[in-house]
Design a protein around this motif. Sequence first.
Motif, PDB file in Angstrom:
ATOM      1  N   ILE A  14       0.848  -1.189   0.000  1.00 60.12           N
ATOM      2  CA  ILE A  14       0.000   0.000   0.000  1.00 60.12           C
ATOM      3  C   ILE A  14       0.884   1.239   0.000  1.00 60.12           C
ATOM      4  CG2 ILE A  14      -1.805   1.299   1.212  1.00 60.12           C
ATOM      5  CD1 ILE A  14      -2.700  -1.286   2.493  1.00 60.12           C
ATOM      6  N   LEU A  16       0.755   5.691   0.135  1.00 57.25           N
ATOM      7  CA  LEU A  16       0.042   6.950   0.296  1.00 57.25           C
ATOM      8  C   LEU A  16       0.813   8.017  -0.468  1.00 57.25           C
ATOM      9  CD1 LEU A  16      -0.845   6.987   4.130  1.00 57.25           C
ATOM     10  CD2 LEU A  16      -2.285   6.310   2.226  1.00 57.25           C
ATOM     11  N   VAL A  31       0.334   7.441  10.577  1.00 53.83           N
ATOM     12  CA  VAL A  31       1.146   6.217  10.516  1.00 53.83           C
ATOM     13  C   VAL A  31       1.504   5.809  11.936  1.00 53.83           C
ATOM     14  CG1 VAL A  31       3.324   5.225   9.716  1.00 53.83           C
ATOM     15  CG2 VAL A  31       2.050   6.799   8.240  1.00 53.83           C
ATOM     16  N   THR A  54       8.766   5.017   4.853  1.00 56.44           N
ATOM     17  CA  THR A  54       8.120   3.721   5.008  1.00 56.44           C
ATOM     18  C   THR A  54       7.648   3.543   6.442  1.00 56.44           C
ATOM     19  OG1 THR A  54      10.279   2.687   5.419  1.00 56.44           O
ATOM     20  CG2 THR A  54       9.426   2.604   3.160  1.00 56.44           C
ATOM     21  N   ARG A  56       4.084   1.682   8.986  1.00 58.01           N
ATOM     22  CA  ARG A  56       3.070   0.649   9.205  1.00 58.01           C
ATOM     23  C   ARG A  56       1.779   1.276   9.705  1.00 58.01           C
ATOM     24  NH1 ARG A  56       1.310  -1.595  13.838  1.00 58.01           N
ATOM     25  NH2 ARG A  56       2.956  -0.577  15.056  1.00 58.01           N
ATOM     26  N   HIS A  60      -0.332  -3.517   7.934  1.00 56.16           N
ATOM     27  CA  HIS A  60       0.002  -3.158   6.555  1.00 56.16           C
ATOM     28  C   HIS A  60       1.262  -2.302   6.499  1.00 56.16           C
ATOM     29  CE1 HIS A  60      -3.893  -4.717   5.324  1.00 56.16           C
ATOM     30  NE2 HIS A  60      -4.444  -3.988   6.273  1.00 56.16           N
ATOM     31  N   ILE A  62       3.438   0.399   4.727  1.00 51.65           N
ATOM     32  CA  ILE A  62       3.005   1.562   3.950  1.00 51.65           C
ATOM     33  C   ILE A  62       4.223   2.295   3.378  1.00 51.65           C
ATOM     34  CG2 ILE A  62       1.677   3.702   3.999  1.00 51.65           C
ATOM     35  CD1 ILE A  62       0.017   1.271   4.668  1.00 51.65           C
ATOM     36  N   ARG A 344      -6.580   6.241   6.577  1.00 55.15           N
ATOM     37  CA  ARG A 344      -6.205   5.206   7.553  1.00 55.15           C
ATOM     38  C   ARG A 344      -7.399   4.305   7.871  1.00 55.15           C
ATOM     39  NH1 ARG A 344      -3.204   5.361  13.480  1.00 55.15           N
ATOM     40  NH2 ARG A 344      -4.390   3.631  14.337  1.00 55.15           N
ATOM     41  N   ILE A 347      -7.636   1.845   5.112  1.00 57.38           N
ATOM     42  CA  ILE A 347      -6.544   0.869   5.165  1.00 57.38           C
ATOM     43  C   ILE A 347      -6.801  -0.166   6.252  1.00 57.38           C
ATOM     44  CG2 ILE A 347      -4.092   0.579   5.756  1.00 57.38           C
ATOM     45  CD1 ILE A 347      -3.613   3.291   4.353  1.00 57.38           C
TER      46      ILE A 347
END
Length: 373
Positions: A14, A16, A31, A54, A56, A60, A62, A344, A347
Motif C-alpha cells: 500500500i 500513500l 502512521v 516507510t 506501518r 500493513h 506503507i 487510515r 486501510i
Amino acid sequence: MPCQGPSGREDFEIALVCALETEFEAACLVVEQFWDGGEDFYGKAAGDMNSYRTGRIGRHNIVLLLLSGMGKVRAAHAAANLHSSFTRLRLVLLVGGCAATPRVDDAEILLGDVIISTGVVQYDFGRKYPGGFVRKDSARDNLSKPCKEVENILAALQVSNMKSLLAERTAGLLLRLQNTTAKHGYGIKYQYPGIREDKLYEATYRHKHHVAITDCSVCSQSDNIVCDAALQTPCEDLGCEKSHLVYRKRLEEKLQICQSGDISHQNPAIFFGIFGSGDMVMRSGEDRDALADREKVIAFEMEAAGIWEEVPSIIIKGAFDYGDSHKNKRWQAFASATAACAARAVIEQLAWTDRGESRLLSRGIGMEIPFIS
C-alpha cells in the motif's frame, strides 16, 4: 508495541501519495510506526527519482511519497517510479485536499468533508473552439474504470453500515490527531476552522473589489472584470457581501450541535463520486457547476489523472474550498487531516491474502490504535 519491520521492498503493498507538504504531514501523522527512523533501509530501483518514507498502519506496510509538485504529469512520472521500486504494490491512495461541488443530489457538501473516488474525468483534455471548449470523451480518450479489485473495495465501502462505520472511525482518528498534535506543539493547525468560516457564495458572485469598499478602477469597470490584486485578497478586505452567501441547512445543524457543546459538529461526512482532474485550478463557481452538471463530478483536483492508469488507486481528499473565486487556504490543514484519517480508516479495513489479493475485513472500525510516537 513496536513490530518487526519488513524484510524488503517486496513486502510493501500500500502507498500513500500526496501533492503538498501540508497533505504529506497529515498523512505521516496517521502512521503508527515508521521503519525509516535513521536510514533508508529499503532503498529504491535504479533511476527512481522519488524520495520515500516507510511505515506501518495496523499489519500493513506503507510507502509514503510526497510529489515534487502539483499536476498530472508529475504525478504520472512519480507513480511509474513508485511501481518500479515497490513492485508488489496492490493499492495507491492519493490523499490530500480538493475543491468540492456544494451539492450532490440532495446532499450538501461542506468544507472538511471527505470525497472518495469512484472514477476520474480528465476535464481539461479536449479541443478549444471559437465557441468554447469540448472535452474528448470517446472510449479511447476516457480514463479507464477502476480495476476489479478496487471496484470491489469501493462497493463494499459504500454499503450503508460500512460507510457509517468508516465515518465514525474517521471522526475518532481526527479527534485523536488534533489532541496529540496540540500536545506536540502544532498549536491549532489541525483544529476545525469554525462554522462561520465555511462560506459559500452564489456561483455568479465575483470575488473582486466592491464599489462600497474601494474605488478600484479595474474592478469597477464591469461585473466580469477583476484586477490581479483582488484575486489574492481575502473576502473580508474586498467587501464580499454576506447577502450573497448561500444558505445551507446542514451548516445550521452543525451550529446547533456546536452550541450544545458537542464536538461532533466538526465530524466530516463521507461522499463517493467522480473526481474531475486537470492541470487548471478550479476557481470559477459557474464553470464548477457546469462541469458538475455535465460530467457528474463532485470534486476537483490536479493529480488523479496522472496516477489513475499507472497503478490501482483510490482518491481520498478533503474539501478545502468550493472551487470558486472566493478560494482561500484557511481549510487546507483541516481538510488534509480529515482525508488522512479517512485513508487510515480505509486501510484498516483491508486484508491481504497470501497471494496479495485484497478483501474487506468483516470486523468493525472502532478499534483504538495509538499513533504519533
